[in-house]
Structures are given as structure tokens and as C-alpha cells.
Design a protein around this motif. Structure first.
Motif, PDB file in Angstrom:
ATOM      1  N   PHE A   3       5.589   7.276   6.271  1.00  0.00           N
ATOM      2  CA  PHE A   3       6.784   6.941   6.744  1.00  0.00           C
ATOM      3  C   PHE A   3       7.880   7.874   6.189  1.00  0.00           C
ATOM      4  O   PHE A   3       8.956   8.215   6.916  1.00  0.00           O
ATOM      5  CB  PHE A   3       7.056   5.355   6.646  1.00  0.00           C
TER       6      PHE A   3
ATOM      7  N   ALA B 278       0.287   4.577   0.676  1.00  0.00           N
ATOM      8  CA  ALA B 278      -0.181   5.584   1.585  1.00  0.00           C
ATOM      9  C   ALA B 278       0.815   5.481   2.887  1.00  0.00           C
ATOM     10  O   ALA B 278       1.303   6.694   3.292  1.00  0.00           O
ATOM     11  CB  ALA B 278      -1.626   5.613   1.839  1.00  0.00           C
ATOM     12  N   PRO B 279       0.814   4.441   3.499  1.00  0.00           N
ATOM     13  CA  PRO B 279       1.802   4.289   4.581  1.00  0.00           C
ATOM     14  C   PRO B 279       2.952   4.494   4.287  1.00  0.00           C
ATOM     15  O   PRO B 279       3.981   4.892   5.194  1.00  0.00           O
ATOM     16  CB  PRO B 279       1.515   2.732   5.114  1.00  0.00           C
TER      17      PRO B 279
ATOM     18  N   MET C  75       3.666   2.012  16.026  1.00  0.00           N
ATOM     19  CA  MET C  75       3.296   2.281  14.858  1.00  0.00           C
ATOM     20  C   MET C  75       3.111   1.021  13.688  1.00  0.00           C
ATOM     21  O   MET C  75       2.346   0.892  12.830  1.00  0.00           O
ATOM     22  CB  MET C  75       4.778   2.915  13.850  1.00  0.00           C
ATOM     23  N   LEU C  76       3.848  -0.291  14.057  1.00  0.00           N
ATOM     24  CA  LEU C  76       3.776  -1.354  13.646  1.00  0.00           C
ATOM     25  C   LEU C  76       2.433  -2.145  13.790  1.00  0.00           C
ATOM     26  O   LEU C  76       1.915  -3.054  12.917  1.00  0.00           O
ATOM     27  CB  LEU C  76       4.821  -2.489  13.378  1.00  0.00           C
ATOM     28  N   ALA C  77       1.852  -1.560  14.943  1.00  0.00           N
ATOM     29  CA  ALA C  77       0.494  -2.352  15.177  1.00  0.00           C
ATOM     30  C   ALA C  77      -0.764  -1.784  14.604  1.00  0.00           C
ATOM     31  O   ALA C  77      -1.819  -1.983  14.890  1.00  0.00           O
ATOM     32  CB  ALA C  77       0.312  -1.943  16.847  1.00  0.00           C
ATOM     33  N   ARG C  78      -0.181  -0.654  13.762  1.00  0.00           N
ATOM     34  CA  ARG C  78      -1.313   0.096  12.857  1.00  0.00           C
ATOM     35  C   ARG C  78      -1.651  -0.940  11.714  1.00  0.00           C
ATOM     36  O   ARG C  78      -0.614  -1.682  11.304  1.00  0.00           O
ATOM     37  CB  ARG C  78      -0.919   1.381  12.668  1.00  0.00           C
ATOM     38  N   PRO C  79      -2.414  -0.740  10.750  1.00  0.00           N
ATOM     39  CA  PRO C  79      -2.777  -1.400   9.518  1.00  0.00           C
ATOM     40  C   PRO C  79      -1.626  -1.275   8.588  1.00  0.00           C
ATOM     41  O   PRO C  79      -1.824  -0.586   7.634  1.00  0.00           O
ATOM     42  CB  PRO C  79      -4.091  -1.165   9.105  1.00  0.00           C
ATOM     43  N   VAL C  80      -0.274  -1.366   8.921  1.00  0.00           N
ATOM     44  CA  VAL C  80       0.847  -1.102   8.164  1.00  0.00           C
ATOM     45  C   VAL C  80       1.859  -2.539   8.088  1.00  0.00           C
ATOM     46  O   VAL C  80       1.586  -3.344   8.806  1.00  0.00           O
ATOM     47  CB  VAL C  80       1.844  -0.042   8.473  1.00  0.00           C
ATOM     48  N   ARG C  81       2.386  -2.440   6.835  1.00  0.00           N
ATOM     49  CA  ARG C  81       3.283  -3.909   6.691  1.00  0.00           C
ATOM     50  C   ARG C  81       4.695  -3.324   7.081  1.00  0.00           C
ATOM     51  O   ARG C  81       4.944  -2.100   6.934  1.00  0.00           O
ATOM     52  CB  ARG C  81       3.290  -4.369   5.215  1.00  0.00           C
ATOM     53  N   ARG C  82       5.627  -4.321   7.486  1.00  0.00           N
ATOM     54  CA  ARG C  82       6.969  -4.009   7.846  1.00  0.00           C
ATOM     55  C   ARG C  82       7.654  -3.385   6.377  1.00  0.00           C
ATOM     56  O   ARG C  82       8.387  -2.439   6.693  1.00  0.00           O
ATOM     57  CB  ARG C  82       7.656  -5.074   8.258  1.00  0.00           C
TER      58      ARG C  82
ATOM     59  N   ASP D  42       0.857  -1.232  -0.114  1.00  0.00           N
ATOM     60  CA  ASP D  42      -0.024  -0.011  -0.146  1.00  0.00           C
ATOM     61  C   ASP D  42       0.881   1.327   0.007  1.00  0.00           C
ATOM     62  O   ASP D  42       1.962   1.337   0.759  1.00  0.00           O
ATOM     63  CB  ASP D  42      -0.971  -0.197   1.337  1.00  0.00           C
TER      64      ASP D  42
END
Lengths: 291, 316
Positions: free
Chosen positions: A10, A5-6, A105-112, A3
């Protein structure tokens, strides 16, 4: 899967941090001081007299001299950029992991992977911005003081920026696993080794020494900074200089401030592959890191 | 193939309602076993206390449930979605045990970054950050850099971050570790508020009195396994009574403790567990009949701490 947007969030956060931590302003001020100093040097060149208080330099002599001095000045800028790229990138991921800043931050709907790519993008923007800003300003100063413009200003800036990107990418990879200090030292040592490796390869080519040729090639493949530096040098050499070097033949091969040919397309293609491999490795490595 | 579909269907049914459901979830770091096999169900809309001594695997469990770590074995669902799914995190909030937020941003900016990462609609950011800042009592410091915050204020900010977007499930990992008594009281108020609005809270803590005050249901873990789970009433099993007795020999004391069910003989004090209030005079009469002397009788509620220590003792 990915995605964008994230990734942009970042990237923005990375640039924001550099700005808030006064890193950008410090680098800008120092660069302006250095450019001011080189303006004075180039200005002095114009009014330099010949040997023994003879007449002033001719226009041709001045341009030749300016082209050579510019190569040294750009070498200095490239080294500063290398240092900056590494020092900013090396703690970028490891610092956030060690301080536990990544957890929320990584507990949000984002991938590493989005975090890694965002950081890379933000750092890359800083590197390119610095290379372009400092490069354009320096070339303007040289042009105003001596009337000299290198044959390929855009090529010069692109090659120097690419050197910074190589080091930033390498440091970011190490940052997924190593503490900031270690992740900074390794690419910097690599940068110097690659530079020396390039000289070795040149000498090897001049004297037909296979061992040295292979050493040069391997260092160029592992870390393409020196190959890119030769591209920057070639972009700064007027036709007369290139012709002189070519006439000198293989004896100019070991000189790290000279290039008789532009980088080979195969090398440039390898550099692109190198970036893809390193970024892929960075994503893989951070994916497996326990946080 | 049919087997797999059946399993998936069964899993989906099992996961449809609870906030968290996991079966034999485990995590190894090399040869270290952080979580041995966690099996539990957390209902929606309840405050669930997850208790255990240091090193029991509480934080590891939270990280696994959030998808921050990959499990070594077992499976689990959060809000009906399998572990590790990215999208479900839009409906989940998290305050880490080791909380830290960008020191070079101010509190409001940290919250806006999280609004962005949580994919909240941009138009809602201002109202949402204002709401959570008010809830955690940080509204007047929102414009200050995080680096000027005290530890307690940073934990309040972390709580605010966890509450953004009115999640359906909030993980709070030791949420009062840096707070003074007033801060702890405030956190309890926030947890009650969350329960009132139907949010499930997964509270990781070793502060048993706190857990007792806010939780509907608890699970106790030790060495990576659940050793007891249930509502507070189920776990505590009613009243207990403490009696200070002298003049009885070992045999007589044993007779006494066996006669009144679960009891711990602690030197001078004998603690009778799960003892109905009307049987207390019988205990005293029996001590006197055996020739003992009674100095004190203290009927009381069994605390979570008593029960916890007792369970830990049984397990070891």
C-alpha cells in the motif's frame, strides 16, 4: 497480527500514485524555481551596499542577515510542505472509499489497519523526501552564495519534516470519515490557529498572562506544528542571535520567527505520544467505517 | 465450556464441506435493516444465483460474506472458515458491483498489485496475469491505462482480478451490468469455465434470464430474507400453459382455475402453472363445456421471471 508485506504494498501504491499523477514532478519543478529565486536573493545580499550607497556589508553583517532571511525562506517552504501534506493526505482514504476502489483491495487477505499504515508510510516517505531534498538544496544554495550554514542543518530538516508529518497524520485521520475537501480544510485552519496560538502563548509568557499562556499550551498540545516550527527556528539561529534574543528577555517571546531555547524534551516526548494516539485513532476510526 | 466446544465442533462439521453456509446473518445500518436474517448453504463447485429486487440486501450479503462489513447478528462460514477471517480470502475472488480500479495504472499493473495483495508467488505473476487477461478478452489492452478503458472493459478487468490465483469461490456482483450482449456471452463462458474447474460461483444478479442460463441453484431474496431456494428444476416446477378465453363469467372462471391447480387469472388470459402437457386438451374441453370460447392455447416453460414475480407477490 499485523503483516508488513501488505503495508509495503500500500505504501508503494501511494508513492506510485503521486508519481503517476504528476504531482511529484509539479512539486519538484516549483520547488526548484523557488530555490533558484532565493539563490538570486542571497546572491544580491552579498553585494548589497550599506545605507546611502555606503560600503558593502561586512562578513558578520552578511551572515546575520542571511540567517534571518533563511528563517523566512524556510517558513515559506514549511507552509508549502504543510499545504502539500494536507492536500495529498486528505482525499487519500475517503477518495478510495467513495470511488469504491477499496472494495476489491480489502477483499484480499489484508487488514484495514494494513491499508491505513501503508498509506501513512507512503505519504510520510513523500513528506520526508521533500523536506530533505528541498532543505539540503536550499542550504547548499545559501552556503554557496553567502558562505552561511545554520548551526544545525539536520535539526532544521527534521523539525520541518515533523511539521509535515503532523499535518499529514491529522488529515489522514479526518480522511477516514470526511470527504477530501473537509478533511483538508480542518488541518489547514488548525495549522494557522496553532501558529497564532504559539504567538499568544509567547506574549502571555512575556506579560505573565495566565489565560494566554494556557491558550498557547493547549494549541501546542492539540497540534504540535508551532512547537516544532520553533525548533526549526532555533536550529537556524547563530549563537549571536540567540544571545541577543536572550538579552532582550521576554520581549522576544511573541515573535514567531524567533526562539530563545530549543523545544523542551517534554514537548518532544508529547509529540511522539501525539503521533501514536493519532495513528491509533485513525486505525480505530477506519476499522469502524462502513464501506 | 463443554457447551461452547460442542457448538464449535458442530459448527466446524456443518462448515466443513459447503462453499458458504450462514445462519440468520443480519446487518443493520443505524435503523435501516439491510439484511434481516440470511440462512442458506452454497455447495462447492456449483454456480449459485442470488436473486432479488434492488435493495433486497444482495450486495450487503456479499460484503458480509467477504468480511468487508461486520454482521450485526448471526453467523457464517466461507470455505469452512468463520466470517471475517483474513487468510481465507486467499482462496476467494471478488468482482464488486461498483467496480473501480486505479485509473493511473495500466491493466497489467492492476493485476500485479492484486497478485501481490493475494500473496501469489512472484514467479507465477506473469503467467497468471496473462491467463486471466486472455480469459476475459483483455490481453491486447493490458498495457493501456485503466482510465482509457470503457466501462465494459473495466468490468472485464474486474472479472480478471477476481479470477487471479484460481480461487475456490468467486463472488460476482452484477458482473454484466456494463456489458453488451457479446460481453454477457463472454461472462457466461467464463462462468462455465469456472464451474468446469470446480470453482464455486456466487452470482449476484437481477438479470433473471442470465441466471437461468448459468446457475445450478438459486436463492431468491426479498427485503433481506430468502423467500425461496433450490435447484432451477425445483423452483420452476415444470411447465405452464396460457389460454385466452372469453365468454365465461367470474364464477365460471373460478371453477376452471380451481379445477386445474395453480392458476392466475389475468383478464383474457388464464395461466395454469405446473400443468402436465397431456392435461392441456382437458382444459380446453372444460372451457368449451362451460360455454366459453378459446382463442389461443400456449403451452410453455415457466420462466424464472414468472416464478420470481409470483413469489414476490405472495410475500407482499
Amino acid at each position: 497480527m499485523l503483516d508488513f508485506a501488505p503495508v509495503l504494498t500500500f505504501a508503494k501504491l501511494t508513492i506510485w500514485e503521486a508519481a503517476r499523477r504528476k504531482l511529484l514532478i509539479a512539486v519538484v519543478i516549483l520547488t526548484l524555481v523557488v530555490i533558484g529565486a532565493t539563490a538570486w536573493v542571497f546572491h544580491e545580499l552579498r553585494y548589497a551596499s550599506g545605507p546611502g550607497g555606503g560600503p558593502e556589508l561586512s562578513e558578520v553583517e552578511l551572515l546575520l542577515l542571511a540567517s534571518q532571511v533563511l528563517i523566512f525562506v524556510v517558513f515559506l517552504f514549511a507552509a508549502v510542505l504543510a499545504l502539500m501534506s494536507v492536500l495529498v493526505s486528505a482525499p487519500s482514504i475517503s477518495g478510495d472509499v467513495e470511488s469504491h476502489l477499496v472494495l476489491a483491495m480489502l477483499a484480499r487477505p489484508v487488514r484495514r489497519s494494513e491499508l491505513v499504515l501503508g498509506k501513512w508510510l507512503g505519504l510520510a516517505a513523500l513528506v520526508v523526501l521533500y523536506a530533505a531534498g528541498a532543505g539540503i538544496l536550499e542550504l547548499l544554495v545559501v552556503n554557496l552564495t553567502t558562505g552561511y550554514t545554520p548551526p544545525s542543518p539536520a535539526g532544521l530538516i527534521a523539525y520541518v519534516a515533523a511539521m509535515g508529518l503532523v499535518l499529514l497524520t491529522f488529515a489522514l485521520l479526518l480522511s477516514t470519515r470526511l470527504a477530501g475537501m473537509t478533511a483538508a480544510i480542518i488541518p489547514l485552519i488548525g495549522y494557522f490557529i496553532a501558529w497564532v496560538g504559539g504567538i499568544m502563548g509567547g506574549i502571555g509568557a512575556a506579560f505573565d498572562n495566565q489565560g494566554l499562556i494556557v491558550t498557547g499550551l493547549v494549541s501546542k498540545l492539540l497540534l504540535p506544528t508551532d512547537g516544532l516550527w520553533r525548533g526549526a527556528v532555533y536550529a537556524m539561529e547563530p549563537a549571536t542571535v540567540v544571545a541577543t534574543l536572550r538579552a532582550a528577555g521576554r520581549l522576544s517571546g511573541g515573535n514567531p520567527f524567533a526562539a530563545t531555547d530549543p523545544p523542551a524534551p517534554a514537548f518532544l516526548a508529547w509529540t511522539v505520544i501525539w503521533f501514536v494516539l493519532m495513528i491509533g485513532l485513525t486505525l480505530w476510526s477506519f476499522q469502524r467505517r462502513e464501506i | 465450556m463443554v457447551d461452547l466446544q460442542e457448538r464449535q465442533a458442530a459448527a466446524a462439521t456443518a462448515a466443513a464441506s459447503p462453499a458458504i453456509h450462514c445462519v440468520e446473518l443480519s446487518k443493520h445500518f443505524g435503523r435501516t435493516v439491510a439484511l434481516a436474517g440470511l440462512t442458506m448453504t452454497v455447495p462447492r463447485g456449483e454456480v449459485f444465483g442470488f436473486l432479488g429486487p434492488n435493495g433486497a440486501g444482495k450486495t450487503t450479503a456479499v460484503k458480509l460474506l467477504l468480511g468487508l462489513l461486520e454482521p450485526t447478528g448471526g453467523e457464517g462460514w466461507v470455505l469452512g472458515r468463520p466470517l471475517g477471517e483474513v487468510a481465507v480470502r486467499r482462496r476467494v475472488g471478488y468482482l464488486p458491483e461498483l467496480f473501480r480500479y486505479q485509473p493511473w495504472l495500466n491493466g497489467g499493473e492492476v493485476l500485479r498489485v492484486h497478485c501481490e495483495l493475494a500473496r501469489l508467488p512472484r514467479a507465477a505473476w506473469k503467467a497468471e496475469t496473462g491467463r486471466v487477461l486472455e480469459l476475459v478478452g483483455l490481453a491486447d489492452r493490458a498495457g493501456d491505462r485503466v482510465r482509457t478503458y470503457s466501462k465494459g472493459m473495466q468490468q472485464r478487468l474486474g472479472l480478471a482480478v477476481a479470477l487471479l490465483g484460481t480461487p475456490e469461490l468467486v463472488f460476482l456482483d452484477e458482473p454484466t451490468s456494463a456489458l453488451d450482449p457479446v460481453g454477457r456471452y463472454d461472462v457466461r463462458k467464463v462462468i462455465h469455465h469456472l464451474r468446469d474447474q470446480g470453482t464455486a460461483v456466487f452470482l449476484n444478479s437481477h438479470l433473471l434470464t442470465e441466471v437461468e442460463m448459468v446457475c445450478d441453484r438459486v436463492a431468491m431474496v426479498d427485503r433481506g430474507r430468502v423467500i425461496a431456494t433450490g435447484t432451477l428444476d425445483e423452483l420452476l416446477g415444470g411447465r405452464s400453459c396460457r389460454v385466452r378465453v372469453t365468454g365465461l363469467d367470474v364464477g365460471q372462471r373460478r371453477v376452471l382455475t380451481q379445477q386445474f391447480g395453480r392458476a392466475d387469472d389475468d383478464g383474457e388470459w388464464i395461466v395454469f402453472r405446473g400443468l402436465e402437457a397431456e392435461r392441456v386438451p382437458d382444459v380446453v374441453a372444460e372451457v368449451v363445456r362451460l360455454g366459453g370460447r378459446v382463442y389461443a392455447v400456449e403451452p410453455r416453460h415457466e420462466t424464472l421471471e414468472d416464478r420470481f414475480l409470483q413469489l414476490l407477490g405472495e410475500g407482499r
